[in-house]
Design a protein around this motif. Sequence first.
Motif, PDB file in Angstrom:
ATOM      1  N   LYS A   1      29.886  18.689  45.870  1.00 27.76           N
ATOM      2  CA  LYS A   1      28.813  18.667  46.613  1.00 27.76           C
ATOM      3  C   LYS A   1      28.905  20.178  45.936  1.00 27.76           C
ATOM      4  O   LYS A   1      29.214  20.955  45.151  1.00 27.76           O
ATOM      5  N   MET A   2      27.132  20.259  45.951  1.00 23.39           N
ATOM      6  CA  MET A   2      26.434  21.768  44.702  1.00 23.39           C
ATOM      7  C   MET A   2      27.252  22.231  44.924  1.00 23.39           C
ATOM      8  O   MET A   2      27.312  23.346  44.316  1.00 23.39           O
ATOM      9  N   SER A   3      27.827  23.240  47.194  1.00 22.06           N
ATOM     10  CA  SER A   3      27.782  23.755  47.304  1.00 22.06           C
ATOM     11  C   SER A   3      29.519  24.161  46.971  1.00 22.06           C
ATOM     12  O   SER A   3      30.043  25.447  46.924  1.00 22.06           O
ATOM     13  N   ASP A   4      30.290  23.500  46.376  1.00 24.18           N
ATOM     14  CA  ASP A   4      31.578  23.096  45.698  1.00 24.18           C
ATOM     15  C   ASP A   4      31.401  24.361  44.518  1.00 24.18           C
ATOM     16  O   ASP A   4      32.664  25.064  44.355  1.00 24.18           O
ATOM     17  N   ILE A   5      30.498  24.311  44.122  1.00 22.54           N
ATOM     18  CA  ILE A   5      30.642  25.431  42.771  1.00 22.54           C
ATOM     19  C   ILE A   5      30.644  26.626  43.000  1.00 22.54           C
ATOM     20  O   ILE A   5      31.330  27.180  42.745  1.00 22.54           O
ATOM     21  N   ASP A   6      29.872  27.233  44.045  1.00 27.95           N
ATOM     22  CA  ASP A   6      29.907  28.397  44.843  1.00 27.95           C
ATOM     23  C   ASP A   6      31.180  28.601  45.620  1.00 27.95           C
ATOM     24  O   ASP A   6      31.752  29.899  45.368  1.00 27.95           O
ATOM     25  N   LEU A   7      31.097  27.822  45.965  1.00 22.35           N
ATOM     26  CA  LEU A   7      32.225  28.045  47.073  1.00 22.35           C
ATOM     27  C   LEU A   7      33.808  28.147  46.299  1.00 22.35           C
ATOM     28  O   LEU A   7      34.621  28.835  46.356  1.00 22.35           O
ATOM     29  N   LEU A   8      33.843  27.877  44.794  1.00 21.88           N
ATOM     30  CA  LEU A   8      35.185  27.952  43.470  1.00 21.88           C
ATOM     31  C   LEU A   8      34.900  28.945  43.189  1.00 21.88           C
ATOM     32  O   LEU A   8      35.958  30.335  42.982  1.00 21.88           O
ATOM     33  N   TRP A   9      33.590  29.789  42.560  1.00 20.74           N
ATOM     34  CA  TRP A   9      33.097  30.588  42.456  1.00 20.74           C
ATOM     35  C   TRP A   9      34.153  32.062  43.290  1.00 20.74           C
ATOM     36  O   TRP A   9      34.315  33.048  43.326  1.00 20.74           O
ATOM     37  N   ASP A  10      33.908  31.694  44.769  1.00 23.01           N
ATOM     38  CA  ASP A  10      34.180  32.710  46.337  1.00 23.01           C
ATOM     39  C   ASP A  10      35.380  32.991  45.755  1.00 23.01           C
ATOM     40  O   ASP A  10      36.322  33.641  45.681  1.00 23.01           O
ATOM     41  N   ILE A  11      36.300  31.374  45.850  1.00 26.78           N
ATOM     42  CA  ILE A  11      37.232  31.312  45.572  1.00 26.78           C
ATOM     43  C   ILE A  11      38.332  32.169  44.700  1.00 26.78           C
ATOM     44  O   ILE A  11      39.375  32.956  45.290  1.00 26.78           O
ATOM     45  N   GLN A  12      38.058  32.186  43.349  1.00 28.43           N
ATOM     46  CA  GLN A  12      38.622  32.953  42.954  1.00 28.43           C
ATOM     47  C   GLN A  12      38.299  33.848  42.301  1.00 28.43           C
ATOM     48  O   GLN A  12      39.113  35.684  41.903  1.00 28.43           O
ATOM     49  N   ARG A  13      36.939  34.562  42.540  1.00 24.88           N
ATOM     50  CA  ARG A  13      36.745  36.319  43.298  1.00 24.88           C
ATOM     51  C   ARG A  13      37.735  36.797  44.112  1.00 24.88           C
ATOM     52  O   ARG A  13      38.439  38.098  43.574  1.00 24.88           O
ATOM     53  N   LYS A  14      38.138  35.628  45.093  1.00 23.42           N
ATOM     54  CA  LYS A  14      39.362  36.654  45.916  1.00 23.42           C
ATOM     55  C   LYS A  14      40.585  36.354  45.581  1.00 23.42           C
ATOM     56  O   LYS A  14      41.360  37.099  46.245  1.00 23.42           O
ATOM     57  N   ILE A  15      41.161  35.821  44.709  1.00 20.33           N
ATOM     58  CA  ILE A  15      42.220  36.129  43.934  1.00 20.33           C
ATOM     59  C   ILE A  15      42.247  36.733  43.490  1.00 20.33           C
ATOM     60  O   ILE A  15      43.491  37.801  42.865  1.00 20.33           O
ATOM     61  N   GLU A  16      41.517  37.189  42.356  1.00 19.92           N
ATOM     62  CA  GLU A  16      40.963  37.874  40.876  1.00 19.92           C
ATOM     63  C   GLU A  16      42.290  39.929  41.779  1.00 19.92           C
ATOM     64  O   GLU A  16      41.175  39.993  42.788  1.00 19.92           O
ATOM     65  N   GLY A  17      42.988  40.181  40.963  1.00 18.56           N
ATOM     66  CA  GLY A  17      43.384  41.526  41.274  1.00 18.56           C
ATOM     67  C   GLY A  17      43.620  41.292  42.919  1.00 18.56           C
ATOM     68  O   GLY A  17      44.175  42.863  42.943  1.00 18.56           O
ATOM     69  N   ASN A  18      43.829  40.650  43.553  1.00 21.20           N
ATOM     70  CA  ASN A  18      45.013  40.289  44.743  1.00 21.20           C
ATOM     71  C   ASN A  18      46.011  40.005  44.828  1.00 21.20           C
ATOM     72  O   ASN A  18      46.662  39.388  45.826  1.00 21.20           O
ATOM     73  N   THR A  19      46.605  40.004  44.021  1.00 23.50           N
ATOM     74  CA  THR A  19      48.071  39.116  43.925  1.00 23.50           C
ATOM     75  C   THR A  19      49.211  40.876  43.178  1.00 23.50           C
ATOM     76  O   THR A  19      48.965  41.775  42.413  1.00 23.50           O
ATOM     77  N   ILE A  20      50.516  40.502  43.387  1.00 27.03           N
ATOM     78  CA  ILE A  20      51.810  41.213  42.499  1.00 27.03           C
ATOM     79  C   ILE A  20      51.647  41.123  41.269  1.00 27.03           C
ATOM     80  O   ILE A  20      51.241  42.207  40.762  1.00 27.03           O
ATOM     81  N   CYS A  21      51.278  40.117  40.691  1.00 25.32           N
ATOM     82  CA  CYS A  21      51.431  39.536  39.666  1.00 25.32           C
ATOM     83  C   CYS A  21      50.482  38.937  38.941  1.00 25.32           C
ATOM     84  O   CYS A  21      49.937  38.885  39.620  1.00 25.32           O
ATOM     85  N   PRO A  22      49.959  39.059  37.778  1.00 27.53           N
ATOM     86  CA  PRO A  22      49.099  38.368  36.582  1.00 27.53           C
ATOM     87  C   PRO A  22      48.555  36.785  36.761  1.00 27.53           C
ATOM     88  O   PRO A  22      47.973  36.247  36.714  1.00 27.53           O
ATOM     89  N   LEU A  23      49.392  35.981  37.264  1.00 29.54           N
ATOM     90  CA  LEU A  23      49.154  35.097  37.904  1.00 29.54           C
ATOM     91  C   LEU A  23      48.111  34.124  38.970  1.00 29.54           C
ATOM     92  O   LEU A  23      47.342  33.099  37.999  1.00 29.54           O
ATOM     93  N   GLY A  24      47.822  34.848  39.173  1.00 27.22           N
ATOM     94  CA  GLY A  24      46.374  35.089  40.101  1.00 27.22           C
ATOM     95  C   GLY A  24      45.647  35.255  39.339  1.00 27.22           C
ATOM     96  O   GLY A  24      44.121  34.433  39.290  1.00 27.22           O
ATOM     97  N   ASP A  25      45.573  36.275  38.420  1.00 30.72           N
ATOM     98  CA  ASP A  25      44.159  36.389  37.865  1.00 30.72           C
ATOM     99  C   ASP A  25      44.210  34.983  36.770  1.00 30.72           C
ATOM    100  O   ASP A  25      42.978  34.914  35.810  1.00 30.72           O
ATOM    101  N   ALA A  26      45.268  34.393  36.157  1.00 30.05           N
ATOM    102  CA  ALA A  26      45.386  33.776  34.917  1.00 30.05           C
ATOM    103  C   ALA A  26      44.754  32.516  35.095  1.00 30.05           C
ATOM    104  O   ALA A  26      44.396  31.651  34.791  1.00 30.05           O
ATOM    105  N   ALA A  27      44.990  32.280  36.622  1.00 32.34           N
ATOM    106  CA  ALA A  27      44.123  30.923  37.203  1.00 32.34           C
ATOM    107  C   ALA A  27      43.222  31.615  37.632  1.00 32.34           C
ATOM    108  O   ALA A  27      42.208  30.227  37.510  1.00 32.34           O
ATOM    109  N   ALA A  28      42.252  32.673  38.069  1.00 31.55           N
ATOM    110  CA  ALA A  28      41.383  32.898  38.283  1.00 31.55           C
ATOM    111  C   ALA A  28      40.207  32.581  37.219  1.00 31.55           C
ATOM    112  O   ALA A  28      39.120  32.321  37.419  1.00 31.55           O
ATOM    113  N   TRP A  29      40.542  32.907  36.194  1.00 31.37           N
ATOM    114  CA  TRP A  29      40.107  33.346  34.962  1.00 31.37           C
ATOM    115  C   TRP A  29      39.068  31.846  34.425  1.00 31.37           C
ATOM    116  O   TRP A  29      37.973  31.482  34.031  1.00 31.37           O
ATOM    117  N   PRO A  30      40.366  31.440  34.074  1.00 30.58           N
ATOM    118  CA  PRO A  30      39.703  30.099  33.498  1.00 30.58           C
ATOM    119  C   PRO A  30      38.215  29.461  34.289  1.00 30.58           C
ATOM    120  O   PRO A  30      37.780  28.927  33.662  1.00 30.58           O
TER     121      PRO A  30
END
Length: 452
Positions: free
Chosen positions: A381-410
Amino acid sequence: MGRKLLLENAHIEGIRYYDTYRRNGGYAAAEKALKSMGPEAVLEEVKKSGLRGRGGAGFPTGMKWSFIAKPEGVPRYLVCNADESEPGTFKDRYLMEFIPHLLIEGLLISSFTLGANACYIYIRGEYAWIPDILEQAIAEAKNNGWLGKNIQGTGFDLEIYVQRGAGAYICGEETALIESLEGKRGNPRIKPPFPAVKGLWQCPTVVNNVETLAAVVPIIKYGGDEYIKLGTGKSTGTKLISACGNINKPGVYEIEMNISVEEFIFSDEYCGGIRNGKRLKACIPGGSSVPVLPANLLLKTAKGETRMMTYESLADGGFATGSMLGSGGFIVMDEDQCIVKNTLTFARFYHHESCGQCSPCREGTGWMEKVLKNIETGKGKMSDIDLLWDIQRKIEGNTICPLGDAAAWPVAAAIRHFRDEFEWHVKNPEEAQRRNFGLAHYADPLPVAATV
């Protein structure tokens, strides 16, 4: 032709073996370091060279070494991170497989500098055939007096051990690697304390990448002043690049960090251009975890300047219009590639490799994979694109190690630069199953307004 430091003897038959390596100048740098220089002089030379970590982070190596704690009576350790698991990266494998003594010489010099009498090579489980090559090289070095007790009569002792991993990407993170080396589950530790203070078995430890440690050899051999001449700015020396994707000449290349991205992709000396006469659409310049760039931001910066193969130039513009050199995993995509499908592939990988310790990464990587799969398979759905953006934003910088950032940045970069391709998948679900979006405008020169 650019100057080679790490691969200068790679073409010599038998360079894998001690006798050939020694005949071609091998262990001369180690002899110089141990007999003529001393630990402090070696450390200053590495600092002077400007060598930065080649595993992805790019932290100054000499500075990292200087942080190691030196409490009386407590052993220190050097750990070689050979857990090369970043998709698109295979340079360390090449060094270990074909020039293992270069790594061992680098480990010897580095251990001597750090005052470490034990060194561990932690190698990824999928490199099943390489530990045997390393063990043979270690035995050869030991038989010729370069390892063991009283090395070459200098009074310095060193043992090198090879430890196989079990195929976990997370163990490329230095504290997860240390946990695994101690026989525990490979979960990253909370820092501080940092490994330089409390690392392996709670002792001071330095963890460096294979290429970083190998680069110490030419630095000592030729001197830090010579090494620094080969690069530009803070990107000194040479860098190994794992080039793959839709190019004519995939492989491992050693480059001086003063060439342009365009030269690297299109010159016959390196990648030889795009395969089958296709056009360049996008590129991931530093391994799967760094932001993807469309062709019009890859060859030139947003300011209209030539994009160079350096830490600074590839990062120019921040994540809005730039990327990172990272581990040097250079993945080139032509006009026929689907950005949505590639992003899904990476998201699936990071979901699978998350250790599960942090909720944002454990849950968020799975959500991103599910949403991307819906878009790719025509159920988005078109709203899925914004949902993806929101999910990655909430992962980045909120984990012990950089794997969360590595998953969010791409995911963030794919939406930032290729949003219209995502929207096309949603609007044309049936057509998207039959063909890809194509090149579209991604290679078009940027309008002047966008370069201000």
